[in-house]
Scaffold this motif. Structure first.
Motif: not given
Length: 327
Positions: A160-181
Motif C-alpha cells: 500500500s505504501t509503495l502504490v501510494t508513493g507511486f501515485i504521488e511521485n512516479e518513479f522507476d524503482y525503490t530503495f528502503g530499509a529492512v529489519d534484520i532478525y
C-alpha cells in the motif's frame, strides 16, 4: 477435473480477480517474453494456483498490479510466514508467484495449502536462484516486480505504501530499509539504504539498498536484461547497478518494509571475489576493482573473526549509518 476452491476475498491476491485472460503481445525473440504458464519440462513435480483455474489479474486505474516473486528450495521452516505476509497485504491488487526448485521437504505441502491465494506456482529443477527469479519475471503481469526470499517477510502495509508513493511521485524503482532478525527470530538491527546514489556509485562497495525493499518497473527490469546468470551470488548487485545506470528515478520507503533473516552466502568471500568480475562488466577500472575487492575481503575477515559485541561497536561508529538499532 477437481473444482477450484471458493475464492476468499480476504486476501490481497484474490480481491480483484477476473476470468478474462489477458492478451499478451510479445516478440518471439524476446528472452523475457511474458507467459501465463511455464512450458512443460522434464522432472516437474507440480504446478498450480489461480491461473491454472482460469483466474487472472490486471492493473486498474489507481490500482496498479504489483507482482511479488518468492524463490524457494527446501524452505519449509519459514515459507508459511512469507506467504502469509504477502497474501495478507492491505493493498488490493497483488500478484504472487512462487518458483520452487524441486524441494524434497514439506515445502510443496505448504504451497498447496495456500494455492487458492497464489497466482501461480511451479516446482521443477532450475539453474540456481537467479534463473528461478528470471522465470518469475517472465510470469509477471504487474507494473512493478519485487522478490521476497522464502525465509523473509514483508510488513502488511508495504505494498500500500509503495502504490501510494507511486501515485504521488512516479518513479522507476525503490530503495528502503529492512529489519534484520537472527536465526532465533530476535531483532538485531535495521539496515538502511544509501541516501546518495551518485556518491555510492563512485565507491562501489555494497548493495545500495536491501533487496527486499527494491521494487522495479517490470519494463525496466526486462530492459536491463534481468538477472545475469553468469553471476551465481551477485546477480542482484549487477541488476541494481544496471538499473541505476538506466534511471535515476528512485523513491525511498519512509519505513522498514519487512524482515531479513541472517544466513546464506551473501557477503561471503566468494561473493566479493565474484564482484571483481562484475565490476569489470560495469567498466570499473582495474585499480579501483582491486581496491574495492581488497577492502571488502578485509571487512568479511573482520566480521568472521571478531565477537559480535565488537562488530556492533564498529557499526555504531560507522559514518555511513546504514546499520542501526532502533528498537
Amino acid at each position: 477435473m477437481n473444482q477450484p476452491p471458493p475464492l476468499n476475498e480476504n486476501f490481497s491476491t484474490t480481491r480483484l480477480l477476473t476470468k478474462s485472460q489477458p492478451v499478451i503481445e510479445t516478440k518471439l525473440e524476446d528472452p523475457f517474453a511474458t507467459v501465463l504458464l511455464l512450458p512443460e519440462s522434464e522432472g516437474r513435480q507440480g504446478e498450480g494456483g489461480l491461473r491454472t483455474n482460469g483466474y487472472f489479474k490486471a492493473s486498474l486505474r489507481n490500482k496498479p498490479l504489483i507482482t511479488l516473486v518468492t524463490v524457494v528450495f527446501n524452505g519449509e521452516k519459514f515459507l508459511e510466514e512469507t506467504i502469509q505476509s504477502i497474501i495478507n497485504q492491505t493493498y488490493d491488487n497483488v500478484e504472487y508467484i512462487i518458483i520452487d526448485g524441486g524441494s524434497t521437504d514439506g515445502t510443496l505441502d505448504i504451497i498447496r495449502q495456500y494455492e487458492h491465494a497464489i497466482d501461480y506456482w511451479i516446482s521443477e529443477k532450475d539453474n540456481g536462484i537467479y534463473d528461478a527469479m528470471n522465470k518469475g519475471a517472465k510470469l509477471s503481469s504487474g507494473l512493478f516486480i519485487g522478490f521476497i526470499n522464502a525465509d523473509d517477510f514483508l510488513y502488511l502495509n508495504t505494498i500500500s505504501t509503495l502504490v501510494t508513493g507511486f501515485i504521488e511521485n512516479e518513479f522507476d524503482y525503490t530503495f528502503g530499509a529492512v529489519d534484520i532478525y537472527g536465526l532465533y527470530d530476535e531483532y538485531k538491527e535495521t539496515f538502511f539504504p544509501i541516501n546518495n546514489i551518485i556518491y555510492w556509485k563512485e565507491s562501489y562497495i555494497s548493495m545500495p539498498s536491501p533487496h527486499q525493499a527494491i521494487f522495479i518497473r517490470i519494463n525496466l527490469f526486462k530492459e536491463v536484461g534481468g538477472f545475469d546468470l553468469r553471476f551465481k551470488l551477485s546477480a542482484d548487485y549487477d541488476l541494481i547497478l544496471s538499473v541505476i545506470s538506466s534511471s535515476k528515478k528512485v523513491w525511498y520507503f519512509p519505513d522498514s518494509v519487512g524482515v531479513f533473516r541472517l544466513g546464506g552466502a551473501s557477503g561471503s568471500y566468494d561473493t566479493f571475489l565474484e564482484n571483481f568480475k562484475l565490476l569489470k562488466k560495469h567498466d570499473v577500472g582495474f585499480f579501483k576493482r582491486n581496491i574495492v575487492t581488497f577492502e571488502s575481503l578485509i571487512k568479511v575477515f573482520i566480521i568472521n573473526s571478531l565477537p559480535d559485541s565488537v562488530i556492533n561497536f564498529l557499526r555504531k561508529i560507522n559514518p555511513s549509518g546504514r546499520f542501526k538499532k532502533i528498537k
